[in-house]
Design a protein around this motif. Structure first.
Motif, short mmCIF file in Angstrom:
data_model
loop_
_atom_site.label_atom_id
_atom_site.label_comp_id
_atom_site.label_asym_id
_atom_site.label_seq_id
_atom_site.Cartn_x
_atom_site.Cartn_y
_atom_site.Cartn_z
N ALA A 1 41.90 40.33 -46.11
CA ALA A 1 40.67 39.83 -46.73
C ALA A 1 40.63 40.12 -48.22
O ALA A 1 39.97 39.40 -48.99
CB ALA A 1 39.45 40.44 -46.04
N MET B 1 30.38 40.69 -38.82
CA MET B 1 31.61 40.53 -39.59
C MET B 1 31.33 40.00 -40.99
O MET B 1 31.92 40.44 -41.98
CB MET B 1 32.55 39.57 -38.84
N VAL B 2 30.39 39.05 -41.07
CA VAL B 2 30.01 38.50 -42.38
C VAL B 2 29.38 39.58 -43.25
O VAL B 2 29.69 39.69 -44.44
CB VAL B 2 29.02 37.32 -42.20
N LEU C 1 36.36 35.19 -46.55
CA LEU C 1 35.42 34.21 -47.11
C LEU C 1 34.15 34.88 -47.61
O LEU C 1 33.72 34.66 -48.75
CB LEU C 1 35.08 33.15 -46.06
N SER C 2 33.56 35.74 -46.77
CA SER C 2 32.31 36.40 -47.17
C SER C 2 32.54 37.40 -48.30
O SER C 2 31.71 37.52 -49.22
CB SER C 2 31.67 37.09 -45.97
N GLY D 1 32.01 41.86 -44.62
CA GLY D 1 32.72 41.21 -45.71
C GLY D 1 31.91 41.18 -46.99
O GLY D 1 32.43 41.41 -48.08
N THR E 1 43.68 43.90 -41.31
CA THR E 1 42.76 42.78 -41.47
C THR E 1 41.97 42.89 -42.77
O THR E 1 41.76 41.91 -43.48
CB THR E 1 41.78 42.72 -40.28
N LEU F 1 39.77 35.79 -41.72
CA LEU F 1 39.20 34.61 -42.38
C LEU F 1 37.72 34.79 -42.68
O LEU F 1 37.25 34.46 -43.77
CB LEU F 1 39.42 33.37 -41.50
N VAL F 2 36.98 35.33 -41.70
CA VAL F 2 35.55 35.55 -41.90
C VAL F 2 35.31 36.59 -42.98
O VAL F 2 34.48 36.42 -43.88
CB VAL F 2 34.88 35.97 -40.57
N LEU F 3 36.05 37.69 -42.88
CA LEU F 3 35.93 38.75 -43.89
C LEU F 3 36.29 38.25 -45.28
O LEU F 3 35.58 38.51 -46.26
CB LEU F 3 36.84 39.93 -43.53
N ARG G 1 41.36 35.59 -37.15
CA ARG G 1 39.98 35.09 -37.16
C ARG G 1 39.06 36.02 -37.95
O ARG G 1 38.29 35.58 -38.80
CB ARG G 1 39.46 34.94 -35.73
N ALA G 2 39.17 37.32 -37.69
CA ALA G 2 38.35 38.28 -38.41
C ALA G 2 38.70 38.28 -39.90
O ALA G 2 37.82 38.39 -40.76
CB ALA G 2 38.53 39.68 -37.83
#
Length: 251
Positions: A45, A1-2, A202-203, A5, A41, A198-200, A195-196
């Motif tokens: 992001a 996921m990171v 941020l990265s 992103g 999603t 947020l990770v996407l 959740r996905a």
């Protein structure tokens, strides 16, 4: 996921396309999200990514705030219209026309090197044209899940004769309200994977900064050719979707 992103954020900063064009197919292939959840999603992001990326262009003085304002008006309205059209009109012929349009734009990018530092005098007709561009950008983005930068950047360069860096910075700025409106709608529909997202987000935000600075230092010719290559990849992806959709419809 990171990694997804980071890839989306780098493309967002470099080409001002939002990053969804690469994040959506990767999310469906590797994160096992369905198409609707992946698109929603990815759009969520893009909100922080477009904010940080556009700030980088603003600091460098490569944003037309007036153009961004008028295009945003049309883009928000177009996104709402596109979401309604999505349920009512057949997309097959429109998809093929869009593919042809993207290929023609890519061909122009290979043949013509954009000039930097140009300014466009604002008039009533130019302001109206900006709004129409925003409408087209919003409608097509909603219909095909393609970041509006795919339409906005080439149009700002080719039609309005704006330099490529200003076109990219302006496009990223327009994505802020359009992605917020779209994400709010998707949030109410319950299609966003928080959740996905947020990770996407941020990265992608982290990667958008070096992507934007890379765009600022690349020569215009190199940037134009790279963007043309990206458009060809987008056309190939849309072609695959079109062929697959037609095969499924025949069964």
């Amino acid at each position: 996921m990171v990694l997804i992103g980071l890839a989306g954020g780098l493309l967002s900063g470099l080409f001002a396309i939002g990053g969804g064009i690469i994040m959506v197919p990767l999310l469906t292939a590797f994160a096992k999200l369905n198409q609707r959840a992946a698109a929603a999603t990815s759009l969520a992001a893009i909100v922080p990514t477009s904010i940080v990326g556009s700030i980088t262009y603003v600091i460098a003085g490569e944003v037309d705030l007036v153009a961004a304002g008028f295009v945003s008006i049309g883009a928000v309205a177009g996104a709402l219209l596109g979401s309604r059209f999505l349920k009512r009109i057949p997309l097959t012929w429109l998809r093929w026309l869009f593919i042809i349009f993207i290929l023609l734009v890519a061909a122009r990018l290979f043949l013509v090197t954009p000039e930097r530092g140009q300014e466009v005098a604002l008039s009533v007709s130019i302001a109206a044209a900006y709004i129409v561009l925003g409408l087209l950008m919003g409608v097509l983005s909603a219909l095909f899940g393609i970041g509006g930068g795919i339409i906005a950047v080439p149009a700002l360069i080719g039609v309005f004769a704006i330099g490529d860096l200003v076109a990219k910075g302006t496009s990223l700025l327009v994505m802020i309200p359009t992605s917020i409106v779209g994400t709010a709608s998707n949030w109410r529909a319950g299609t966003v994977n928080v959740r996905a997202g947020l990770v996407l987000g941020l990265s992608a935000t982290v990667a958008s900064i070096p992507g934007a600075w890379l765009a600022l230092i690349l020569p215009p010719r190199v940037s134009s050719v790279l963007f043309g290559c990206l458009l060809i990849a987008v056309a190939a992806q849309l072609t695959y979707k079109a062929v697959t959709t037609q095969r499924v419809a025949r069964r």
